[in-house]
Motif scaffolding. Structure first.
Motif, PDB file in Angstrom:
ATOM      1  N   ARG A   1      34.234  40.956  36.372  1.00 23.27           N
ATOM      2  CA  ARG A   1      34.739  39.734  35.731  1.00 23.27           C
ATOM      3  C   ARG A   1      36.183  39.918  35.257  1.00 23.27           C
ATOM      4  NH1 ARG A   1      29.180  38.879  34.441  1.00 23.27           N
ATOM      5  NH2 ARG A   1      28.606  36.761  35.149  1.00 23.27           N
ATOM      6  N   VAL A   2      36.469  41.064  34.699  1.00 25.81           N
ATOM      7  CA  VAL A   2      37.835  41.333  34.239  1.00 25.81           C
ATOM      8  C   VAL A   2      38.794  41.325  35.425  1.00 25.81           C
ATOM      9  CG1 VAL A   2      39.355  43.065  33.206  1.00 25.81           C
ATOM     10  CG2 VAL A   2      37.125  42.583  32.167  1.00 25.81           C
ATOM     11  N   LYS A   3      38.409  41.954  36.529  1.00 28.04           N
ATOM     12  CA  LYS A   3      39.254  41.970  37.720  1.00 28.04           C
ATOM     13  C   LYS A   3      39.524  40.554  38.206  1.00 28.04           C
ATOM     14  CE  LYS A   3      37.862  46.522  39.576  1.00 28.04           C
ATOM     15  NZ  LYS A   3      39.204  47.125  39.568  1.00 28.04           N
ATOM     16  N   LEU A   4      38.494  39.719  38.240  1.00 27.71           N
ATOM     17  CA  LEU A   4      38.656  38.347  38.718  1.00 27.71           C
ATOM     18  C   LEU A   4      39.581  37.550  37.804  1.00 27.71           C
ATOM     19  CD1 LEU A   4      34.976  37.584  39.777  1.00 27.71           C
ATOM     20  CD2 LEU A   4      36.933  37.860  41.305  1.00 27.71           C
TER      21      LEU A   4
ATOM     22  N   GLY B   1      31.731  29.617  35.367  1.00 23.28           N
ATOM     23  CA  GLY B   1      32.687  30.155  34.399  1.00 23.28           C
ATOM     24  C   GLY B   1      32.059  31.107  33.406  1.00 23.28           C
ATOM     25  N   LYS B   2      30.926  31.695  33.758  1.00 26.66           N
ATOM     26  CA  LYS B   2      30.156  32.529  32.834  1.00 26.66           C
ATOM     27  C   LYS B   2      31.021  33.591  32.143  1.00 26.66           C
ATOM     28  CE  LYS B   2      26.626  34.515  30.836  1.00 26.66           C
ATOM     29  NZ  LYS B   2      25.947  33.881  29.686  1.00 26.66           N
ATOM     30  N   GLY B   3      30.917  33.611  30.824  1.00 27.99           N
ATOM     31  CA  GLY B   3      31.591  34.624  30.026  1.00 27.99           C
ATOM     32  C   GLY B   3      32.868  34.165  29.356  1.00 27.99           C
ATOM     33  N   VAL B   4      33.364  32.991  29.777  1.00 27.81           N
ATOM     34  CA  VAL B   4      34.624  32.479  29.214  1.00 27.81           C
ATOM     35  C   VAL B   4      34.337  31.120  28.595  1.00 27.81           C
ATOM     36  CG1 VAL B   4      37.010  31.836  29.672  1.00 27.81           C
ATOM     37  CG2 VAL B   4      35.937  33.698  30.985  1.00 27.81           C
ATOM     38  N   SER B   5      34.463  31.018  27.289  1.00 29.95           N
ATOM     39  CA  SER B   5      34.003  29.832  26.562  1.00 29.95           C
ATOM     40  C   SER B   5      34.660  28.549  27.056  1.00 29.95           C
ATOM     41  CB  SER B   5      34.255  30.002  25.061  1.00 29.95           C
ATOM     42  OG  SER B   5      35.635  30.178  24.786  1.00 29.95           O
ATOM     43  N   PHE B   6      35.963  28.591  27.353  1.00 33.20           N
ATOM     44  CA  PHE B   6      36.630  27.344  27.740  1.00 33.20           C
ATOM     45  C   PHE B   6      36.421  26.991  29.219  1.00 33.20           C
ATOM     46  CE2 PHE B   6      39.921  30.690  27.926  1.00 33.20           C
ATOM     47  CZ  PHE B   6      40.391  30.558  29.225  1.00 33.20           C
ATOM     48  N   MET B   7      35.766  27.877  29.952  1.00 31.05           N
ATOM     49  CA  MET B   7      35.437  27.587  31.350  1.00 31.05           C
ATOM     50  C   MET B   7      34.000  27.143  31.531  1.00 31.05           C
ATOM     51  SD  MET B   7      37.219  30.601  33.585  1.00 31.05           S
ATOM     52  CE  MET B   7      38.983  30.890  33.621  1.00 31.05           C
TER      53      MET B   7
ATOM     54  N   ALA C   1      40.437  35.071  27.728  1.00 29.79           N
ATOM     55  CA  ALA C   1      39.244  35.132  28.571  1.00 29.79           C
ATOM     56  C   ALA C   1      38.749  36.563  28.735  1.00 29.79           C
ATOM     57  CB  ALA C   1      39.546  34.518  29.936  1.00 29.79           C
ATOM     58  N   ILE C   2      39.663  37.479  28.999  1.00 27.95           N
ATOM     59  CA  ILE C   2      39.280  38.884  29.171  1.00 27.95           C
ATOM     60  C   ILE C   2      38.700  39.443  27.879  1.00 27.95           C
ATOM     61  CG2 ILE C   2      40.194  41.210  29.533  1.00 27.95           C
ATOM     62  CD1 ILE C   2      42.136  39.960  31.573  1.00 27.95           C
ATOM     63  N   LYS C   3      39.294  39.099  26.757  1.00 26.13           N
ATOM     64  CA  LYS C   3      38.780  39.575  25.468  1.00 26.13           C
ATOM     65  C   LYS C   3      37.367  39.068  25.233  1.00 26.13           C
ATOM     66  CE  LYS C   3      39.954  39.985  20.551  1.00 26.13           C
ATOM     67  NZ  LYS C   3      38.570  39.712  20.080  1.00 26.13           N
TER      68      LYS C   3
ATOM     69  N   ALA D   1      31.843  40.412  24.537  1.00 29.14           N
ATOM     70  CA  ALA D   1      30.426  40.124  24.797  1.00 29.14           C
ATOM     71  C   ALA D   1      29.734  41.352  25.371  1.00 29.14           C
ATOM     72  CB  ALA D   1      30.291  38.938  25.746  1.00 29.14           C
ATOM     73  N   HIS D   2      30.434  42.058  26.259  1.00 29.58           N
ATOM     74  CA  HIS D   2      29.828  43.253  26.848  1.00 29.58           C
ATOM     75  C   HIS D   2      29.672  44.355  25.800  1.00 29.58           C
ATOM     76  CE1 HIS D   2      28.558  45.982  29.940  1.00 29.58           C
ATOM     77  NE2 HIS D   2      29.526  46.833  29.640  1.00 29.58           N
ATOM     78  N   ALA D   3      30.657  44.478  24.919  1.00 31.10           N
ATOM     79  CA  ALA D   3      30.569  45.486  23.859  1.00 31.10           C
ATOM     80  C   ALA D   3      29.364  45.221  22.964  1.00 31.10           C
ATOM     81  CB  ALA D   3      31.854  45.498  23.038  1.00 31.10           C
ATOM     82  N   ARG D   4      29.113  43.941  22.660  1.00 30.36           N
ATOM     83  CA  ARG D   4      27.940  43.605  21.841  1.00 30.36           C
ATOM     84  C   ARG D   4      26.649  43.946  22.584  1.00 30.36           C
ATOM     85  NH1 ARG D   4      31.258  39.100  20.739  1.00 30.36           N
ATOM     86  NH2 ARG D   4      30.119  37.799  22.248  1.00 30.36           N
ATOM     87  N   ALA D   5      26.642  43.710  23.873  1.00 30.34           N
ATOM     88  CA  ALA D   5      25.455  44.036  24.664  1.00 30.34           C
ATOM     89  C   ALA D   5      25.218  45.541  24.695  1.00 30.34           C
ATOM     90  CB  ALA D   5      25.615  43.504  26.086  1.00 30.34           C
ATOM     91  N   VAL D   6      26.294  46.305  24.822  1.00 34.01           N
ATOM     92  CA  VAL D   6      26.173  47.762  24.840  1.00 34.01           C
ATOM     93  C   VAL D   6      25.633  48.264  23.500  1.00 34.01           C
ATOM     94  CG1 VAL D   6      27.481  49.919  24.934  1.00 34.01           C
ATOM     95  CG2 VAL D   6      27.948  48.091  26.588  1.00 34.01           C
ATOM     96  N   GLU D   7      26.088  47.679  22.405  1.00 31.98           N
ATOM     97  CA  GLU D   7      25.612  48.078  21.077  1.00 31.98           C
ATOM     98  C   GLU D   7      24.100  47.828  20.936  1.00 31.98           C
ATOM     99  OE1 GLU D   7      27.874  46.037  18.158  1.00 31.98           O
ATOM    100  OE2 GLU D   7      29.722  47.156  18.531  1.00 31.98           O
ATOM    101  N   GLY D   8      23.610  46.818  21.631  1.00 32.65           N
ATOM    102  CA  GLY D   8      22.194  46.483  21.529  1.00 32.65           C
ATOM    103  C   GLY D   8      21.290  47.258  22.469  1.00 32.65           C
TER     104      GLY D   8
END
Length: 287
Positions: free
Chosen positions: A18-21, A246-252, A271-273, A278-285
């Motif tokens: 997603r970051v690459k895209l 647009g999964k992962g980006v609130s304004f998309m 968007a990248i942030k 979101a991924h960091a929160r998932a990793v924490e869980g």
């Protein structure tokens, strides 16, 4: 059963993709079909990095699985997943994407890009080609599978349903179609114009083994792919993936305006942030 560690590895790859895209969408001068690219990111990672028998070092391996991107306008997402597997060089993709004489066009071309199994882009054409490839493999008694990603927008095309009838009629257990069911077309939401529901039931009525999953839940995607009937079985499989454009980006997300577009630098960074946070929160869980 696939290990938890493998699911985590795939989730990490999906975040990276997603970051690459998003970075490409911020650097490319033209429009990128970013909404649909992000909706099928998890599906492509699950296929190219887990489920499919492919080898970037031997792209003509006779026993390899085949993949057809029926929604060919999402080619950059396929290029990204393949580059991350070792088929292509991502830096070259970024440098040449969409330019004159580039192998990395907005629609995939197997003539210019070895490793791509099928040129696609005209909506409704990719799945019929996948059916033909599966019929050929079955007639030759070859054991590989044919995978295909279909956009729910192109499900309005009669050719998709003709192919569905053919897939069941020819007992193509070696064929697996994943539907990117994000419920958006280019300029409208699907159920506001063309009513496709009850969508999964249509595939069942056409004789397909039909599974419904959250297309952004890697564990569900992997479980569905791991549970595919043997390729020699007599029913094709449809995996209906509920996704968000647009999964992962609130304004998309759920925004018709982001079927395609270009990101300004500030928006790209936001968007990248969002994706990384979101991924960091998932990793924490993770357990």
């Amino acid at each position: 059963m696939t290990s938890r560690e493998e699911i985590y590895r795939l989730e990490d790859l999906a975040c990276e993709m997603r970051v690459k895209l998003l970075e490409l969408c911020g650097s490319y001068a033209g429009s990128v079909h970013i909404g649909g690219d992000l909706s099928m990111t998890d599906m492509l990672i699950a296929l190219y990095h887990h489920a499919m028998n492919v080898d970037p070092k031997d792209i003509k391996l006779p026993t390899r699985d085949r993949f057809v991107l029926s929604k060919g306008h999402g080619a950059i997402a396929m290029y990204a997943a393949m580059a991350m597997r070792g088929f292509f060089d991502w830096d070259e993709i970024v440098r040449t994407y969409g330019k004159l004489d580039s192998a990395y066009g907005m629609h995939p071309c197997k003539v210019h890009l070895p490793g791509v199994e099928c040129s696609s882009g005209s909506l409704g054409h990719g799945m019929p080609m996948a059916v033909g490839m599966a019929i050929s493999a079955k007639q030759k008694k070859e054991a590989h599978r044919v995978f295909c990603i279909v956009g729910d927008g192109e499900s309005c095309e009669g050719s998709i349903w003709e192919a569905a009838i053919a897939g069941a009629s020819y007992h193509l257990g070696n064929l697996c179609v994943l539907i990117d069911r994000n419920k958006q077309f280019m300029t409208t939401f699907s159920e506001e114009t063309i009513v496709l529901e009850p969508y999964a039931d249509k595939w069942r009525a056409f004789g397909w083994n039909t599974v419904e999953v959250d297309g952004h839940d890697m564990a569900q995607l992997v479980a569905a792919l791991d549970a595919l009937p043997p390729a020699a079985s007599d029913r094709p499989t449809a995996i209906v993936c509920s996704t968000v454009k647009g999964k992962g980006v609130s304004f998309m997300e759920h925004n018709i305006g982001w079927h395609a577009g270009t990101l300004k630098t500030d928006d790209m960074n936001i968007a990248i942030k969002e994706v990384l946070d979101a991924h960091a929160r998932a990793v924490e869980g993770r357990i």
